[in-house]
Write a protein that holds these residues in place. Structure first.
Motif, PDB file in Angstrom:
ATOM      1  N   GLY A   1       0.788  -1.233   0.000  1.00  0.00           N
ATOM      2  CA  GLY A   1       0.000   0.000   0.000  1.00  0.00           C
ATOM      3  C   GLY A   1       0.817   1.279   0.000  1.00  0.00           C
ATOM      4  N   CYS A   2       2.035   1.243  -0.535  1.00  0.00           N
ATOM      5  CA  CYS A   2       2.920   2.426  -0.448  1.00  0.00           C
ATOM      6  C   CYS A   2       2.604   3.503  -1.495  1.00  0.00           C
ATOM      7  CB  CYS A   2       4.376   2.012  -0.569  1.00  0.00           C
ATOM      8  SG  CYS A   2       4.894   1.547  -2.256  1.00  0.00           S
ATOM      9  N   LEU A   3       1.875   3.140  -2.535  1.00  0.00           N
ATOM     10  CA  LEU A   3       1.462   4.080  -3.596  1.00  0.00           C
ATOM     11  C   LEU A   3       2.598   4.548  -4.511  1.00  0.00           C
ATOM     12  CD1 LEU A   3      -1.165   6.375  -1.794  1.00  0.00           C
ATOM     13  CD2 LEU A   3      -1.396   4.020  -2.568  1.00  0.00           C
ATOM     14  N   GLN A   4       3.746   3.884  -4.466  1.00  0.00           N
ATOM     15  CA  GLN A   4       4.804   4.245  -5.418  1.00  0.00           C
ATOM     16  C   GLN A   4       4.293   4.100  -6.853  1.00  0.00           C
ATOM     17  OE1 GLN A   4       8.089   5.267  -5.414  1.00  0.00           O
ATOM     18  NE2 GLN A   4       8.303   5.523  -3.211  1.00  0.00           N
TER      19      GLN A   4
ATOM     20  N   MET B   1       2.257   7.125  -7.907  1.00  0.00           N
ATOM     21  CA  MET B   1       3.080   8.306  -8.185  1.00  0.00           C
ATOM     22  C   MET B   1       3.858   8.153  -9.484  1.00  0.00           C
ATOM     23  SD  MET B   1       4.354   9.689  -4.582  1.00  0.00           S
ATOM     24  CE  MET B   1       4.669   8.058  -3.949  1.00  0.00           C
ATOM     25  N   ALA B   2       4.380   6.948  -9.712  1.00  0.00           N
ATOM     26  CA  ALA B   2       5.116   6.719 -10.960  1.00  0.00           C
ATOM     27  C   ALA B   2       4.193   6.929 -12.149  1.00  0.00           C
ATOM     28  CB  ALA B   2       5.680   5.302 -10.964  1.00  0.00           C
TER      29      ALA B   2
ATOM     30  N   TYR C   1       3.320  10.602 -12.559  1.00  0.00           N
ATOM     31  CA  TYR C   1       4.477  11.383 -12.993  1.00  0.00           C
ATOM     32  C   TYR C   1       4.774  11.152 -14.475  1.00  0.00           C
ATOM     33  CZ  TYR C   1       8.568  14.203 -12.581  1.00  0.00           C
ATOM     34  OH  TYR C   1       9.461  15.231 -12.736  1.00  0.00           O
TER      35      TYR C   1
ATOM     36  N   TRP D   1       5.613   2.192 -15.928  1.00  0.00           N
ATOM     37  CA  TRP D   1       6.344   2.784 -14.802  1.00  0.00           C
ATOM     38  C   TRP D   1       5.895   2.211 -13.464  1.00  0.00           C
ATOM     39  CZ3 TRP D   1       8.902   8.090 -14.526  1.00  0.00           C
ATOM     40  CH2 TRP D   1       9.624   8.336 -15.701  1.00  0.00           C
TER      41      TRP D   1
ATOM     42  N   ALA E   1       8.338   0.844 -10.562  1.00  0.00           N
ATOM     43  CA  ALA E   1       8.396   1.521  -9.261  1.00  0.00           C
ATOM     44  C   ALA E   1       8.014   0.617  -8.106  1.00  0.00           C
ATOM     45  CB  ALA E   1       7.474   2.737  -9.270  1.00  0.00           C
TER      46      ALA E   1
ATOM     47  N   PRO F   1       8.085  -1.687  -5.201  1.00  0.00           N
ATOM     48  CA  PRO F   1       9.251  -2.201  -4.464  1.00  0.00           C
ATOM     49  C   PRO F   1       9.128  -3.666  -4.063  1.00  0.00           C
ATOM     50  CG  PRO F   1       7.899  -0.869  -3.007  1.00  0.00           C
ATOM     51  CD  PRO F   1       7.256  -0.807  -4.368  1.00  0.00           C
TER      52      PRO F   1
END
Lengths: 616, 173
Positions: free
Chosen positions: B14-17, B20-21, B24, B121, B125, B127
């Protein structure tokens, strides 16, 4: 850039909100978050004000990397004058609300005055308004969260809120966001409730885009993530066991404060450790731990999501506590467990749920219960005074009863809500309060980790492990191993950790990255995002400036060098077992050197030369 | 070989990377509100699940679009929105059974996953490997393998199973 350049000023007395530009020079001097908000506080608030009066201000603040793809870039801080310590308070939280605030276009919110009626602040991008809080005042944070989600009809809003503990004047009340992340220490929630401010609701859809050099930023953050994933702690231990990875480690080296810090090793540690959270329980075959979870943008994901055994006495008839929620972190497991002598993992998880549900710092709460248990066992506190609770070390029932009463601000819980210093003074044994500047200790016994004694004594917010975590060096060997039993070299070590941590706390990043990162990993990320040049050297100067600004605020508030000390127990009563057996913490042997390298007088005051060097 | 995004909720923290990727790459801003992939949190169960367009072969959105603004990217198989053609009528958002085409109020157009032209992306991204970009016939391979591994294995081979004679084809005929 990376800052939004917008400050939201909320006057609760007048019920008004206004936007103003961020002071860019202060951003250059203090970076953001902890440092920048402390600058605003020091400029705008007389440090001698009553922390719970309308003249105190409460600042919610993000860092320049909050809301970006930098790993852990989701932090926010709450800065104010603490009602627990009388010193500056700065409590840091993860979760998602910090990033949401930034996405809405704000670097910080400054709350001033006191609302005549309970209110909450609603922010939707540039629109901010104060709304009546009649429906949520008097409710727990979890209830209020549900009500606000229904009222706003938007599943994506983020909420921070205070609970019944704060409303009842509990001096270590937390501000809880996203249900179980908290700006936990020093009573920042108490200040919020004193202003009749119940919650802040945020929805931001503008995003964070003004990165100075986007390509370099992506490269720098990607390099940083690789360091985190390759590291044994941030890439292995923390995701698997959370901060609870430390429970058995610290206990084995006999630096685990136990039963109000009388002892340094807890025989029940293995029953409440990170490993224990993974063990399937007999009743339903499920472990205490459901999953690990990340805060915004975090590639470590140390968060614990846990459940309580449905058959456990604490929740047998309370299905509302059967769901998964924020589980035990090391500090909570220690304070609620080792320090009270309780080794029942379900009781601890329940007490931890209550701390989240009604907003209490589990460290201060657990440590205050521990002090009360010692008072009770020596007869200084009677069963009549506890309202019938058999307050004995090791009693899970006593712990969970105390948690319920304190969370709700009822009965004996009102007294526990004053913290261990005031409780021990009231019952005639001030020496039994394990506090510095009125704030309770965290989970590292300074008799076995000498540098931590100095870090606790000099911490600007009272006893705290997160202001200079020399455990990294003294125990884990990060960035290099030092002897935990030695005092030589510790003043320098403590200062270096304090200054570097002040930078991390001001950037929008999480301090747990520093198990793997040094400022050399962080500087390129800040430098690629923010206007101006940000080298490691400059950041260390910023960190030192922040530390001295906090110190200056505290001195102006009336604290002196005499407050830089430890309770008698840690200075006089030797550790009973382990490598530190026979040792006390020699904090006052380290202090003169520390003051000297800080550029302070032998009394602990800032010299004129130091002020000038740092531009204070 | 066609590729597809493989989403494994059990690995998500659940980090939402990813969000954001995605935002972006597509919008030049870190902004989960404009992400084409969305991570859902089921708080009471302690579950996180990333979700985005599966690039249906016979895409409902594409067939529903009255102005033919949704087209197939022949290189990736992605169904892409032609922003110049899209009139923001939102019919595709109704047609999609999975809710993965969404209206974006700032532009007045719809947005959906376009697999970033073959280099998504979000997958780069992530992880924890909860989002990967794999051969589209293999998206369930690991899950099958995991279930297969749970099948009971023989404890000890004291009595190894005897091969039995099988006759598949009638040799007489």
């Amino acid at each position: 850039m990376a800052w939004t350049g917008n400050v939201l000023r909320v006057n609760l007395t007048a019920g008004t909100v206004a936007s103003e530009p961020l002071n860019k020079q202060w951003a250059r001097d203090y970076l953001g978050q902890r440092g920048l908000a402390t600058k605003y506080l020091a400029e705008e608030v007389d440090p001698t004000v009553d922390a719970l009066g309308p003249d105190n201000k409460l600042i919610m603040v993000t860092g320049p990397l909050t809301g970006t793809m930098a790993s852990t870039g989701g932090r926010y801080s709450v800065v104010t004058k603490s009602p627990l310590t009388g010193a500056v308070a700065c409590s840091n939280s993860g979760g998602f609300i910090g990033a949401e605030l930034k996405m809405a276009g704000w670097d910080m919110i400054i709350f001033e005055g006191k609302s005549p009626q309970p209110v909450y602040l609603s922010i939707q991008n540039e629109k901010a308004e104060l709304l009546p809080a009649d429906q949520i005042w008097g409710r727990s944070i979890w209830e209020a969260d549900g009500i606000l989600h229904k009222l706003h009809q938007d599943p994506d809003i983020r909420i921070c809120c205070v609970g019944r503990a704060a409303e009842a004047g509990n001096l270590y009340a937390a501000i809880v966001n996203d249900l179980h992340r908290a700006a936990g220490r020093s009573g920042v929630g108490t200040v919020m409730a004193s202003k009749h401010l119940k919650a802040v609701v945020v929805r931001g859809t503008r995003g964070v885009g003004n990165i100075k050099d986007p390509l370099r930023f992506m490269q720098a953050t990607e390099a940083g993530k690789k360091v985190l994933s390759d590291n044994a702690v941030t890439g292995g231990g923390l995701p698997q066991y959370g901060t609870q990875v430390l429970m058995n480690v610290i206990n084995e080296m006999a630096a685990m404060p136990t039963r109000n810090m009388r002892e340094v090793q807890f025989e029940g540690a293995h029953r409440i450790s990170g490993e224990a959270m993974h063990e399937p329980r007999q009743s339903d075959g499920k472990p205490n731990l459901t999953t690990n979870a990340a805060c915004f943008a975090c590639t470590i994901a140390c968060g614990r999501i846990a459940t309580i055994d449905k058959g456990h006495y604490t929740v047998q008839n309370k299905p509302e506590y059967w769901q998964a929620s924020g589980g035990l972190e090391y500090e909570a497991a220690w304070a609620l467990g080792s320090d009270t002598g309780v080794d029942d993992i379900n009781a601890l998880t329940y007490a931890n749920f209550l701390c989240n549900e009604d907003g209490m710092d589990p460290i201060s709460f657990g440590a205050t219960v521990a002090a009360a248990m010692e008072l009770y066992e020596m007869g200084a506190l009677t069963k009549e005074e506890t309202g019938g609770i058999e307050l004995k070390f090791g009693s899970a029932e006593a712990l969970t009863q105390c948690a319920e009463l304190t969370a709700h601000g009822e009965g004996f819980g009102k007294e526990l809500g004053l913290g261990s210093k005031r409780l021990c003074e009231k019952y005639g044994h001030p020496d039994l309060s394990m506090t510095v500047k009125g704030q309770e200790f965290p989970a590292y016994d300074p008799r076995g980790i000498q540098g931590m004694g100095l870090a606790y004594a000099t911490s600007n917010r009272g006893a705290c492990h997160l202001r200079g975590y020399t455990v990294s060096s003294e125990v884990l060997g990060i960035p290099e191993k030092t002897d935990p039993l030695a005092t030589e070299g510790k003043p320098e070590l403590v200062k270096a950790f304090q200054d570097a941590t002040a930078v991390v706390d001001s950037s929008g990043l999480c301090v747990f990255t520093t198990f793997a990162w040094t400022l050399d990993d962080i500087a390129p990320q800040i430098d690629a995002a923010c206007d101006g040049e940000w080298t490691t050297e400059y950041l260390l100067e910023v960190g030192e400036r922040i530390w001295n600004l906090e110190r200056d605020f505290n001195l102006r508030a009336g604290l002196t060098g005499k407050d830089d000390t430890l309770p008698k127990r840690l200075r006089k009563d030797a550790a009973n077992v382990g490598p530190a057996k026979g040792m006390v913490n020699d904090v006052h042997a380290m202090m003169p050197k520390y003051y000297a390298i800080r550029g302070w007088t032998p009394e602990g005051e800032l010299t004129e030369q130091t002020r000038q060097r740092l531009g204070l | 070989m066609a590729m597809a995004l493989q989403l494994e909720a059990e690995k998500c923290t659940g980090c939402l990377q990813c969000e954001m990727a995605c935002s972006y790459e597509n919008e030049g801003v870190f902004n989960p509100a404009k992400s084409r992939i969305k991570v859902f949190t089921f708080h009471e169960e302690g579950k996180f699940a990333p979700y985005t367009c599966t690039q249906c072969e016979e895409a409902w959105c594409m067939h529903a679009c009255p102005v033919e603004a949704i087209v197939v990217d022949m290189a990736t198989g992605a169904k892409n929105v032609l922003e110049d053609v899209c009139v923001g009528c939102k019919v595709c958002t109704i047609a999609c059974p999975f809710g993965t085409v969404n209206y974006e109020p700032d532009s007045g157009k719809v947005i959906k996953c376009d697999l970033c032209g073959g280099d998504p992306w979000c997958a780069k991204a992530c992880p924890t490997g909860a989002i990967t970009y794999v051969d589209d016939s293999d998206t369930t391979y690991e899950r099958m393998r995991a279930w297969a591994q749970q099948a009971p294995s023989a404890p000890a081979r004291f009595n190894p199973p005897q091969p039995k004679s099988v006759q598949i084809f009638d040799r007489e005929s």
